[in-house]
Design an enzyme around this catalytic site. Structure first.
Site, mmCIF file in Angstrom:
data_model
loop_
_atom_site.group_PDB
_atom_site.id
_atom_site.type_symbol
_atom_site.label_atom_id
_atom_site.label_comp_id
_atom_site.label_asym_id
_atom_site.label_seq_id
_atom_site.Cartn_x
_atom_site.Cartn_y
_atom_site.Cartn_z
ATOM 1 N N THR A 86 -24.572 33.616 70.708
ATOM 2 C CA THR A 86 -25.387 33.680 71.933
ATOM 3 C C THR A 86 -25.673 35.158 72.214
ATOM 4 O O THR A 86 -25.188 35.717 73.199
ATOM 5 C CB THR A 86 -24.659 33.041 73.138
ATOM 6 O OG1 THR A 86 -23.326 33.588 73.215
ATOM 7 C CG2 THR A 86 -24.565 31.545 73.016
ATOM 8 N N THR A 122 -20.019 31.451 74.239
ATOM 9 C CA THR A 122 -20.052 31.965 75.607
ATOM 10 C C THR A 122 -21.459 31.760 76.160
ATOM 11 O O THR A 122 -22.411 32.338 75.643
ATOM 12 C CB THR A 122 -19.689 33.466 75.609
ATOM 13 O OG1 THR A 122 -18.412 33.614 74.994
ATOM 14 C CG2 THR A 122 -19.653 34.034 77.010
ATOM 15 N N PHE A 152 -11.198 32.879 74.082
ATOM 16 C CA PHE A 152 -10.724 34.189 74.550
ATOM 17 C C PHE A 152 -10.100 35.025 73.430
ATOM 18 O O PHE A 152 -9.473 36.037 73.688
ATOM 19 C CB PHE A 152 -9.703 34.007 75.681
ATOM 20 C CG PHE A 152 -10.262 33.299 76.879
ATOM 21 C CD1 PHE A 152 -10.983 34.006 77.834
ATOM 22 C CD2 PHE A 152 -10.109 31.936 77.044
ATOM 23 C CE1 PHE A 152 -11.526 33.359 78.944
ATOM 24 C CE2 PHE A 152 -10.641 31.279 78.144
ATOM 25 C CZ PHE A 152 -11.356 31.991 79.100
ATOM 26 N N LEU A 253 -5.888 49.911 79.386
ATOM 27 C CA LEU A 253 -5.935 51.182 80.113
ATOM 28 C C LEU A 253 -5.858 52.346 79.125
ATOM 29 O O LEU A 253 -5.183 53.336 79.375
ATOM 30 C CB LEU A 253 -4.789 51.259 81.129
ATOM 31 C CG LEU A 253 -4.925 50.395 82.389
ATOM 32 C CD1 LEU A 253 -3.727 50.569 83.312
ATOM 33 C CD2 LEU A 253 -6.217 50.705 83.157
ATOM 34 N N ALA A 255 -7.853 55.239 77.452
ATOM 35 C CA ALA A 255 -9.113 55.980 77.502
ATOM 36 C C ALA A 255 -9.632 56.180 76.083
ATOM 37 O O ALA A 255 -8.849 56.316 75.145
ATOM 38 C CB ALA A 255 -8.873 57.320 78.177
ATOM 39 N N CYS A 263 -18.732 41.017 72.363
ATOM 40 C CA CYS A 263 -18.591 40.300 73.633
ATOM 41 C C CYS A 263 -18.818 41.149 74.878
ATOM 42 O O CYS A 263 -19.738 40.871 75.646
ATOM 43 C CB CYS A 263 -17.212 39.648 73.696
ATOM 44 S SG CYS A 263 -17.042 38.339 72.461
ATOM 45 N N LYS A 324 -13.390 48.272 66.696
ATOM 46 C CA LYS A 324 -11.944 48.378 66.881
ATOM 47 C C LYS A 324 -11.284 48.112 65.530
ATOM 48 O O LYS A 324 -11.955 47.671 64.595
ATOM 49 C CB LYS A 324 -11.453 47.422 67.968
ATOM 50 C CG LYS A 324 -11.539 45.946 67.623
ATOM 51 C CD LYS A 324 -10.835 45.174 68.716
ATOM 52 C CE LYS A 324 -10.829 43.705 68.452
ATOM 53 N NZ LYS A 324 -10.085 42.981 69.466
HETATM 54 N N1 LIG Z 1 -16.478 37.263 68.221
HETATM 55 C C1 LIG Z 1 -15.620 37.155 69.208
HETATM 56 O O1 LIG Z 1 -14.623 37.887 69.284
HETATM 57 C C2 LIG Z 1 -15.817 36.121 70.299
HETATM 58 C C3 LIG Z 1 -14.756 35.846 71.178
HETATM 59 C C4 LIG Z 1 -14.948 34.889 72.172
HETATM 60 C C5 LIG Z 1 -16.176 34.246 72.283
HETATM 61 N N2 LIG Z 1 -17.191 34.539 71.439
HETATM 62 C C6 LIG Z 1 -18.455 33.795 71.568
HETATM 63 O O2 LIG Z 1 -18.494 32.801 70.537
HETATM 64 C C7 LIG Z 1 -19.843 32.626 70.084
HETATM 65 C C8 LIG Z 1 -19.910 32.865 68.588
HETATM 66 O O3 LIG Z 1 -19.577 34.222 68.345
HETATM 67 P P1 LIG Z 1 -19.321 34.788 66.870
HETATM 68 O O4 LIG Z 1 -18.878 36.181 67.021
HETATM 69 O O5 LIG Z 1 -18.507 33.822 66.096
HETATM 70 O O6 LIG Z 1 -20.839 34.744 66.302
HETATM 71 P P2 LIG Z 1 -21.337 34.987 64.805
HETATM 72 O O7 LIG Z 1 -22.683 35.598 64.935
HETATM 73 O O8 LIG Z 1 -20.285 35.657 64.008
HETATM 74 O O9 LIG Z 1 -21.500 33.508 64.210
HETATM 75 C C9 LIG Z 1 -22.428 32.569 64.636
HETATM 76 C C10 LIG Z 1 -22.692 31.608 63.484
HETATM 77 O O10 LIG Z 1 -23.482 30.517 63.957
HETATM 78 C C11 LIG Z 1 -24.387 30.159 62.917
HETATM 79 N N3 LIG Z 1 -25.484 29.387 63.521
HETATM 80 C C12 LIG Z 1 -26.458 29.809 64.375
HETATM 81 N N4 LIG Z 1 -27.257 28.772 64.710
HETATM 82 C C13 LIG Z 1 -26.776 27.692 64.075
HETATM 83 C C14 LIG Z 1 -27.166 26.337 64.036
HETATM 84 N N5 LIG Z 1 -28.212 25.866 64.752
HETATM 85 N N6 LIG Z 1 -26.479 25.483 63.262
HETATM 86 C C15 LIG Z 1 -25.415 25.936 62.553
HETATM 87 N N7 LIG Z 1 -24.982 27.194 62.546
HETATM 88 C C16 LIG Z 1 -25.668 28.068 63.303
HETATM 89 C C17 LIG Z 1 -24.807 31.477 62.319
HETATM 90 O O11 LIG Z 1 -25.349 31.309 61.031
HETATM 91 C C18 LIG Z 1 -23.457 32.225 62.319
HETATM 92 O O12 LIG Z 1 -22.771 32.001 61.118
HETATM 93 C C19 LIG Z 1 -20.682 33.564 70.917
HETATM 94 O O13 LIG Z 1 -21.187 32.879 72.029
HETATM 95 C C20 LIG Z 1 -19.710 34.622 71.365
HETATM 96 O O14 LIG Z 1 -20.089 35.239 72.566
HETATM 97 C C21 LIG Z 1 -17.029 35.450 70.441
#
Ligand SMILES: NC(=O)c1ccc[n+]([C@@H]2O[C@H](COP(=O)([O-])OP(=O)(O)OC[C@H]3O[C@@H](n4cnc5c(N)ncnc54)[C@H](O)[C@@H]3O)[C@@H](O)[C@H]2O)c1
Length: 449
Positions: A86, A122, A152, A253, A255, A263, A324
């Site tokens: 997203t 998210t 999370f 905390l 710096a 995210c 990170k």
């Molecule tokens: N990365 C993090 O640390 C983290 C932590 C908590 C929440 N989130 C949330 O989780 C969600 C995913 O994040 P991420 O980092 O894993 O994303 P990412 O970009 O690593 O992975 C997303 C995956 O979804 C696939 N995809 C997109 N559209 C699709 C569809 N229609 N059908 C099938 N697959 C599809 C993409 O090809 C990709 O492999 C986001 O909303 C993000 O905000 C991420």
């Protein structure tokens, strides 16, 4: 339970692997065929400690499979997790929901038995209710429910976070959805993990509010670090002094160069936009986001000031490119702001990162890719410690000094103590430390201009 996971990025892969390790039968689907081919040949598309072994073990046990055939993934699944991206929409920063609704359309056509669609992505307030309405509109005949189950996990510690979370948040408004979610997370009851059931909107707000709060903590301590630099105080001692107060807590905390990653930057901006749409301003979150953006813009000025106001014909070594340690994720990494600015100011750049160089090469250009920190330090006028990988925590500083042409160590993570650095004859430029301003504020201001 038969579970489908849609999207095999950082969150989808970890979710699929951990749920299969709990004993569920998981099929993970992605529309990216290259990614699925990699996974099926035993290759892990991302770097996340422990993930390769976990996936291999569960694939071998027949509990985890990857595919590009959505019919197969969804067939017979009682629960379908949405873990698609997203990202921030270009222009206004709102969360782009195109992947979520693309997946919803594709799933709807394939619903054959009672199913709960669980949104792990998210998503802004109201999205889960829109997903439910769309599913009902497309398939009035189907027994489908929706749950919001925000994630999370922290990249770099994702498996532990998923298996031993502080809490699980579930927005669910039907008995079917609540029962399915309880069954999915039953293995966590051994650790007495709190499972918080709420309505859909509350679960959505919890996720954004959590990220906005953590981002605010980071921006707060970064501003305090700036103050410490001006007045000769030590931000690490300040952080300890306030963090020991249990009402404040010591985490987040530290710096440094400002937060990045997939995210915090996008979620703070999306939350600000959600509030605006609701006729409100979240001024604290706005300030946290603004402070962070400015901080990343001003990183180069710190290096310029450390090299006496000019980078012309200099060599700068940057250690750590990912946002990170323990991930190869380059999204919104401070290095993406710092390196082009250093180049613009005339420096040639040598870089190293223990795991992120392949991913970084897609975003960073015209730099010398080095085999290790000492290789990067060769001939450098300044070494910039940008990401606190373990591999940089116990460098032989005397060796670094011998290899360098200059003697500036710009320590943006406060890894080293000022006396250790001074002992080998390097000039230390940490963040918010020491009894004197480490970088002359005047010079920092001039360089920023
Ligand atoms: N990365 C993090 O640390 C983290 C932590 C908590 C929440 N989130 C949330 O989780 C969600 C995913 O994040 P991420 O980092 O894993 O994303 P990412 O970009 O690593 O992975 C997303 C995956 O979804 C696939 N995809 C997109 N559209 C699709 C569809 N229609 N059908 C099938 N697959 C599809 C993409 O090809 C990709 O492999 C986001 O909303 C993000 O905000 C991420």
């Amino acid at each position: 339970m038969r579970i489908a996971v849609i999207g095999t990025g950082y969150v989808g892969l970890v979710t699929g692997a951990c749920l299969s390790d709990f004993g569920h039968e998981v099929v993970a689907f992605d529309k990216d065929e290259r990614k699925i081919a990699q996974l099926n040949s035993g290759e892990i598309p991302i770097y996340e400690p422990g993930l390769g072994d976990l996936i291999a073990r569960n694939v071998a046990a027949g509990r985890l499979a990857f595919g590009t055939d959505l019919d197969v993934a969804v067939a017979g699944a009682e629960a379908i997790f949405l873990a698609v991206g997203t990202p921030a929409r270009r222009g206004d920063g709102r969360a782009d929901l195109q992947f979520v609704f693309e997946a919803v359309e594709a799933i709807a056509a394939r619903l054959r038995s009672p199913t709960v669609v669980i949104c792990k992505s998210t998503v802004p307030v109201g999205t889960n209710r829109r997903v439910l309405a769309r599913l009902r509109q497309l398939r009035p005949d189907a027994a489908v429910e929706v749950a919001s189950n925000p994630e999370f996990l922290r990249e770099g510690a994702a498996i532990d976070d998923f298996k031993r979370p502080d809490r699980v948040v579930v927005g669910a408004e039907s008995a079917q959805a609540r029962e399915v979610l309880k069954a999915i997370y039953r293995p966590l009851s051994l650790n007495e993990t709190p499972i918080l059931f709420t309505d859909l909107e509350t679960a959505e707000v919890i996720k954004y509010a959590a990220n906005a709060f953590l981002a605010t903590k980071i921006s707060f301590i970064n501003e305090v670090a700036d103050l410490c630099e001006r007045v000769g105080a030590n931000v690490q001692d300040v952080a300890r002094g306030i963090g020991l107060d249990r009402r404040i807590g010591s985490k987040f905390l530290h710096a440094g160069p400002g937060y990045g990653g997939s995210c915090f930057p996008k979620d703070t901006v999306a939350l600000i936009e959600t509030a605006r749409e609701a006729g409100l301003r979240l001024r604290i979150v706005e300030a946290a986001a603004e402070t962070n953006a400015e901080r990343k813009e001003n990183l180069a000025a710190r290096v310029i000031a450390a090299l006496h106001g000019s980078l012309k014909d200099t060599k700068v070594a940057v250690l750590g490119l990912t946002f990170k340690p323990n991930t190869d994720d380059m999204r919104e990494a401070p290095s993406l702001k710092l390196i082009p600015k250093l180049q613009e100011a005339g420096a040639s750049i040598r870089v190293h990162d223990p795991e992120g160089m392949r991913e970084a090469a897609r975003h960073i250009h015209d730099v010398e890719w080095c085999d290790g920190p000492y290789h990067a330090a060769e001939g450098a006028d300044a070494v910039v410690l940008l990401t606190e990988w373990d591999a940089y925590r116990a460098l032989d500083l005397a060796r670094v000094k011998r290899l360098m042409r200059g003697k500036a160590l710009v320590d943006l993570r406060n890894i080293y103590k000022p006396h250790e650095v001074a002992a080998v004859g390097l000039d230390h430029f940490p963040v918010g430390l020491g009894g004197r301003p480490p970088i002359d504020p005047e010079r920092l201001r001039e360089a920023a201009e």
